[in-house]
Design a protein around this motif. Sequence first.
Motif, PDB file in Angstrom:
ATOM      1  N   ARG A  28       0.806  -1.067  -0.138  1.00 23.97           N
ATOM      2  CA  ARG A  28       0.010  -0.120   0.056  1.00 23.97           C
ATOM      3  C   ARG A  28       0.928   1.131   0.066  1.00 23.97           C
ATOM      4  O   ARG A  28       0.540   2.263  -0.624  1.00 23.97           O
ATOM      5  CB  ARG A  28      -1.029   0.220   1.173  1.00 23.97           C
ATOM      6  CG  ARG A  28      -2.216  -0.811   1.096  1.00 23.97           C
ATOM      7  CD  ARG A  28      -3.219  -0.117   0.078  1.00 23.97           C
ATOM      8  NE  ARG A  28      -3.730  -1.417  -0.765  1.00 23.97           N
ATOM      9  CZ  ARG A  28      -3.877  -1.296  -2.013  1.00 23.97           C
ATOM     10  NH1 ARG A  28      -3.481  -0.165  -2.664  1.00 23.97           N
ATOM     11  NH2 ARG A  28      -4.038  -2.362  -2.728  1.00 23.97           N
ATOM     12  N   GLU A  29       2.022   1.184   0.859  1.00 23.55           N
ATOM     13  CA  GLU A  29       2.892   2.320   0.884  1.00 23.55           C
ATOM     14  C   GLU A  29       3.508   2.698  -0.539  1.00 23.55           C
ATOM     15  O   GLU A  29       3.552   3.702  -1.096  1.00 23.55           O
ATOM     16  CB  GLU A  29       3.903   2.166   1.911  1.00 23.55           C
ATOM     17  CG  GLU A  29       3.635   2.418   3.324  1.00 23.55           C
ATOM     18  CD  GLU A  29       4.495   2.233   4.364  1.00 23.55           C
ATOM     19  OE1 GLU A  29       4.507   2.574   5.238  1.00 23.55           O
ATOM     20  OE2 GLU A  29       5.464   0.859   3.894  1.00 23.55           O
ATOM     21  N   CYS A  30       3.952   1.545  -1.101  1.00 23.40           N
ATOM     22  CA  CYS A  30       4.296   1.574  -2.542  1.00 23.40           C
ATOM     23  C   CYS A  30       3.529   2.263  -3.478  1.00 23.40           C
ATOM     24  O   CYS A  30       3.840   3.156  -4.410  1.00 23.40           O
ATOM     25  CB  CYS A  30       5.048   0.175  -2.966  1.00 23.40           C
ATOM     26  SG  CYS A  30       6.620  -0.189  -2.140  1.00 23.40           S
ATOM     27  N   VAL A  31       2.182   1.632  -3.571  1.00 29.48           N
ATOM     28  CA  VAL A  31       1.137   2.181  -4.339  1.00 29.48           C
ATOM     29  C   VAL A  31       0.986   3.678  -4.137  1.00 29.48           C
ATOM     30  O   VAL A  31       1.073   4.516  -5.266  1.00 29.48           O
ATOM     31  CB  VAL A  31      -0.182   1.452  -4.107  1.00 29.48           C
ATOM     32  CG1 VAL A  31      -1.123   2.193  -4.895  1.00 29.48           C
ATOM     33  CG2 VAL A  31      -0.190  -0.022  -4.571  1.00 29.48           C
ATOM     34  N   HIS A  51      -1.374 -13.926  -6.477  1.00 25.54           N
ATOM     35  CA  HIS A  51      -2.288 -12.784  -6.159  1.00 25.54           C
ATOM     36  C   HIS A  51      -1.762 -11.450  -5.941  1.00 25.54           C
ATOM     37  O   HIS A  51      -2.303 -10.614  -6.283  1.00 25.54           O
ATOM     38  CB  HIS A  51      -3.007 -13.190  -4.723  1.00 25.54           C
ATOM     39  CG  HIS A  51      -3.608 -14.491  -4.788  1.00 25.54           C
ATOM     40  ND1 HIS A  51      -4.788 -14.729  -5.486  1.00 25.54           N
ATOM     41  CD2 HIS A  51      -3.290 -15.588  -4.190  1.00 25.54           C
ATOM     42  CE1 HIS A  51      -5.318 -15.869  -5.100  1.00 25.54           C
ATOM     43  NE2 HIS A  51      -4.148 -16.353  -4.727  1.00 25.54           N
ATOM     44  N   SER A  52      -0.405 -11.454  -5.586  1.00 29.49           N
ATOM     45  CA  SER A  52       0.261 -10.083  -5.462  1.00 29.49           C
ATOM     46  C   SER A  52       0.625  -9.564  -6.935  1.00 29.49           C
ATOM     47  O   SER A  52       0.511  -8.576  -7.282  1.00 29.49           O
ATOM     48  CB  SER A  52       1.400 -10.118  -4.526  1.00 29.49           C
ATOM     49  OG  SER A  52       2.595 -11.243  -4.802  1.00 29.49           O
ATOM     50  N   ILE A  53       0.978 -10.612  -7.691  1.00 29.91           N
ATOM     51  CA  ILE A  53       1.105  -9.897  -9.207  1.00 29.91           C
ATOM     52  C   ILE A  53      -0.207  -9.280  -9.879  1.00 29.91           C
ATOM     53  O   ILE A  53      -0.349  -8.508 -10.371  1.00 29.91           O
ATOM     54  CB  ILE A  53       1.629 -11.103 -10.258  1.00 29.91           C
ATOM     55  CG1 ILE A  53       3.158 -11.564  -9.659  1.00 29.91           C
ATOM     56  CG2 ILE A  53       1.497 -10.984 -11.570  1.00 29.91           C
ATOM     57  CD1 ILE A  53       3.519 -12.752 -10.461  1.00 29.91           C
ATOM     58  N   LEU A  54      -1.310 -10.179  -9.558  1.00 28.28           N
ATOM     59  CA  LEU A  54      -2.674  -9.630  -9.918  1.00 28.28           C
ATOM     60  C   LEU A  54      -3.062  -8.222  -9.344  1.00 28.28           C
ATOM     61  O   LEU A  54      -3.475  -7.324 -10.126  1.00 28.28           O
ATOM     62  CB  LEU A  54      -3.721 -10.687  -9.742  1.00 28.28           C
ATOM     63  CG  LEU A  54      -3.598 -11.962 -10.577  1.00 28.28           C
ATOM     64  CD1 LEU A  54      -4.555 -13.160  -9.975  1.00 28.28           C
ATOM     65  CD2 LEU A  54      -3.821 -11.528 -11.967  1.00 28.28           C
ATOM     66  N   THR A  58      -3.554  -4.819 -11.367  1.00 32.44           N
ATOM     67  CA  THR A  58      -4.697  -4.169 -11.061  1.00 32.44           C
ATOM     68  C   THR A  58      -4.583  -2.607 -10.916  1.00 32.44           C
ATOM     69  O   THR A  58      -5.178  -1.665 -11.353  1.00 32.44           O
ATOM     70  CB  THR A  58      -5.755  -4.670  -9.894  1.00 32.44           C
ATOM     71  OG1 THR A  58      -6.211  -6.029 -10.554  1.00 32.44           O
ATOM     72  CG2 THR A  58      -7.125  -3.911  -9.878  1.00 32.44           C
ATOM     73  N   ASP A  59      -3.270  -2.457  -9.818  1.00 33.70           N
ATOM     74  CA  ASP A  59      -3.153  -1.132  -9.467  1.00 33.70           C
ATOM     75  C   ASP A  59      -2.139  -0.444 -10.132  1.00 33.70           C
ATOM     76  O   ASP A  59      -1.653   0.665 -10.250  1.00 33.70           O
ATOM     77  CB  ASP A  59      -2.629  -1.252  -7.896  1.00 33.70           C
ATOM     78  CG  ASP A  59      -3.522  -1.591  -7.191  1.00 33.70           C
ATOM     79  OD1 ASP A  59      -4.935  -1.534  -7.151  1.00 33.70           O
ATOM     80  OD2 ASP A  59      -3.239  -2.407  -5.965  1.00 33.70           O
TER      81      ASP A  59
END
Length: 171
Positions: A28-31, A51-54, A58-59
């Motif tokens: 979230r911080e990186c986003v 899941h983290s790749i997906l 998405t983001d």
Amino acid sequence: WTVHQALRICSAVKDIDVYIEQPCKTYRECVSVRNKTSLPFVLDEVVDDIHSILNQATDNCADVVNIKISKFGGLTKAKQAIELCSELGVAMTVEDTWGGDINTAAILHLSHAVPPKLQFTSTDFNSYNKVSTGKIAGAKMENGRMTLPLGVGLGVEPAWGNLGSPVLTIQ
């Protein structure tokens, strides 16, 4: 870094041709940082499964993701991650947390499964170490890339004298 520290660094290097690699501890911080900079982004530790790749796709949080064999849980899961990134058009670094000749052989096989336009980097761990863990058969450097090893399996003959006795032998 904290988000505000990462944003200051991004601002300070905005006119330099650099990539920002996972500036913060959490996804979230990186986003948050990614949404406030135009610099290309690499995600590493926060990308550790399908899941983290997906989520990152998405983001739109990364231009490059780091596929580490051990971080993903082995060769099969790392290969699945490579296949998904290839389908999504996400560039990749293929490596591991550390290793030697045997890891390098595995990295070479996986990195050759990455479409050339999505191959950001790969790591040649055997050149980092003074003690050899094996001989990679036939792999050589050509135009900045290592060729695939030859032979059975990973194409590496273990240096048993340096590795020590096997912990388990299955016959």
